[in-house]
Structures are given as structure tokens and as C-alpha cells.
Design an enzyme around this catalytic site. Structure first.
Site, short mmCIF file in Angstrom:
data_model
loop_
_atom_site.label_atom_id
_atom_site.label_comp_id
_atom_site.label_asym_id
_atom_site.label_seq_id
_atom_site.Cartn_x
_atom_site.Cartn_y
_atom_site.Cartn_z
CD GLU A 1 4.23 1.69 -3.72
OE1 GLU A 1 2.98 0.92 -3.68
OE2 GLU A 1 4.60 1.78 -4.86
CG ASP B 1 -2.80 -3.77 -7.50
OD1 ASP B 1 -1.71 -3.92 -7.12
OD2 ASP B 1 -3.77 -2.98 -7.38
CB SER B 2 2.54 -4.69 -9.21
OG SER B 2 3.05 -6.16 -8.51
CE LYS C 1 -0.40 -4.82 -1.01
NZ LYS C 1 -0.79 -3.63 -1.81
O1 KIV Z 1 1.29 -4.65 -6.31
C1 KIV Z 1 2.12 -4.45 -5.67
O2 KIV Z 1 3.05 -5.17 -6.30
C2 KIV Z 1 2.13 -3.73 -4.56
C3 KIV Z 1 3.63 -3.75 -3.85
C4 KIV Z 1 4.33 -2.58 -4.61
C5 KIV Z 1 3.54 -3.49 -2.45
O3 KIV Z 1 1.37 -3.37 -3.82
#
Ligand code: KIV
Length: 270
Positions: free
Chosen positions: A188, A50-51, A119
């Protein structure tokens, strides 16, 4: 491409990798082209994170991205991936309210994108949601420590679980996630010793980001490790390219060539 014992990564092969002491390499991707490149290069897990909310859409946090947008990114990634396991983040607001909604969200991701797993962030507070998703046969990866969807609760992106109480809760949550059947956990931005302790305690793979190297694998945001951003520089980030500079230079050269009439030349036309 890096030599590997595996032609296709599954949750089972990840478990084997941990058992054999083989480190797991994971990166984010949000589109067909870059996902294809990193898959061909031998990455083990591709996270449609979700980044994307920050990296692709320019939002300050991960909160605004929607389920439809995540499915769009995930289906683009899945179309080019042949080897890696594709894991997709359940976005904020699609699994916290109740476990039925969580299951519906996870089913939409699996059905509409063709991804292999989901996730989601949190420990005991999202236990019911995880259990319901797992019962439907959908593999789930946990995410503990700094969980960016809770940024307004934390107030900042600083290192988590430095205090004993929070560290003890994190260990408890990691054991709970393993106990209910998650196939792996992302940790994290927590102290390296704590992450090492968790990875040694539990049998499922632990993937770290800003969590030291005594874990079973590492994850970074692709755009960060390629050096696309000049401003985002946390201590845990290693930049493998300076794409910001290289892309700027290429675009500058192109602009000069177009304006001078140098591009296209005789060989570049019909
Ligand atoms: O959304 C994402 O990119 C993440 C990573 C930083 C693990 O959850």
C-alpha cells in the site's frame, strides 16, 4: 461477466495467474448485496477489509473495528460469493499480542464466517503469528508499506518507504512473508519502482494500492472506486462511477414524489 479460465479462485489459481502474467483484480466488500454484484462481475479477490471501520461505521481509523464485527461483515459477504477468493482482515489488537491469540482470531474468522483466508499487517514483527496461523492450514496474505493499523506510529497517511532504509526493510519483509508461506502480499502506498522491484523479486502475487502498475494486481476500496465519497481523493484512486451524485439525485426525486403524492401511483399499489 468477464471471461475467465477459472470458475473458482483459490490461492493456487492466484499463483498460476502470476505465473501466466494475468493481472489479479481485487476489491473490498462488506455486505451480501455488493459482494454478490462484484463476484458476478468477475472480481478475483474480495477483501473484507478493516476499512469497514471507516466506510461502514464512520470511524476515523481502522483501529476500533472488532473481531465480532469483522466476522459479521465477512459472513454476509461469504453468503453471496460463488467465484472469488474471500480474504478477511484480522482487526487491530487480535494478532499482535501473541501468536496463540492470533491463531484463535484467525480460527474464529474461518469457522464463523466461512471465508477462505486472512490478511494481516506487518513483516518480521508478526512473523510468529503468521507462522502459527499457517501451521493450522489457514492461508495468510501479508500487507506492507502503509499499514493503516499503525497510523499513530506513522502520524499520517503519506507515501511509505521513500527512504532507502525503509525500502530495504520492506523488501526484506516481503521476502520473509514469502519464505514463511504467505500466498500473497498487499503493498500500500509506496513508490511504484519499489513495488515493481518487489513483484519481480518474489514469486507470490503482489497486489498494489497506490503502488503503480508493475505489480501482479490491484486493490481498491469498493466505495471509493464507486464514487460514494466526495472528499476522499488520493492520487491513486480512479472513480468509475459518481454514486454520491447519483444516489443523492435518486433520493431527491423520491422525496419530491412522496411529498407531492406522485408515489405510489395506481400501478404501484394493491
Ligand atoms: O482494509 C482495507 O480495505 C485494506 C485495503 C486498503 C488493502 O486493507
Amino acid at each position: 461477466m468477464i471471461k475467465s479460465n477459472y470458475t473458482r479462485i483459490t490461492t493456487k489459481t492466484l499463483q498460476e495467474m502470476k505465473f501466466n502474467g494475468e493481472k489479479i483484480a481485487m476489491l473490498t466488500a462488506y455486505d451480501f448485496t455488493l459482494a454478490g454484484i462484484i463476484d458476478q462481475a468477475g472480481i478475483d479477490i474480495i477483501l473484507v477489509g478493516d476499512s469497514a471501520s471507516n466506510v461502514m461505521a464512520g470511524h476515523e481509523t481502522t483501529l476500533p473495528i472488532t473481531l465480532d464485527q469483522m466476522i459479521y461483515h465477512a459472513s454476509s459477504v461469504v453468503r453471496s460469493v460463488q467465484r472469488a477468493l474471500v480474504v478477511v482482515d484480522l482487526p487491530f489488537g487480535t494478532y499482535q499480542a501473541d501468536s496463540k491469540e492470533a491463531l484463535r482470531s484467525a480460527i474464529r474468522i474461518m469457522k464463523e464466517s466461512g471465508a477462505h483466508a486472512v490478511k494481516l499487517e506487518g513483516g518480521k514483527e508478526v512473523k510468529d503469528s503468521i507462522e502459527r496461523i499457517l501451521k493450522a492450514g489457514i492461508p495468510v496474505m501479508g500487507h506492507l508499506g502503509l499499514t493503516p493499523q499503525s497510523i499513530y506510529k506513522f502520524g499520517s497517511y503519506t507515501v511509505r518507504a521513500k527512504e532507502e532504509e525503509e525500502a530495504a526493510q520492506l523488501i526484506e519483509d516481503a521476502e520473509l512473508l514469502q519464505g514463511i508461506g504467505c500466498f500473497g502480499i498487499v503493498l500500500e502506498k509506496i513508490p511504484a519502482d519499489l513495488a515493481a522491484n518487489v513483484a519481480a523479486k518474489i514469486k507470490i502475487p503482489v497486489i498494489g494500492i497506490g503502488a503503480g502498475n508493475k505489480v501482479d494486481g490491484q486493490v481498491l476500496v469498493l466505495h471509493d472506486m464507486l464514487g460514494m465519497s466526495k472528499t476522499f481523493s488520493p492520487r491513486f484512486l480512479r472513480r468509475y462511477l459518481d454514486l454520491n451524485k447519483n444516489i443523492s439525485k435518486a433520493v431527491e426525486s423520491y422525496t419530491i414524489d412522496v411529498k407531492s403524492g406522485d408515489f405510489p401511483n395506481n400501478k404501484e399499489q394493491y
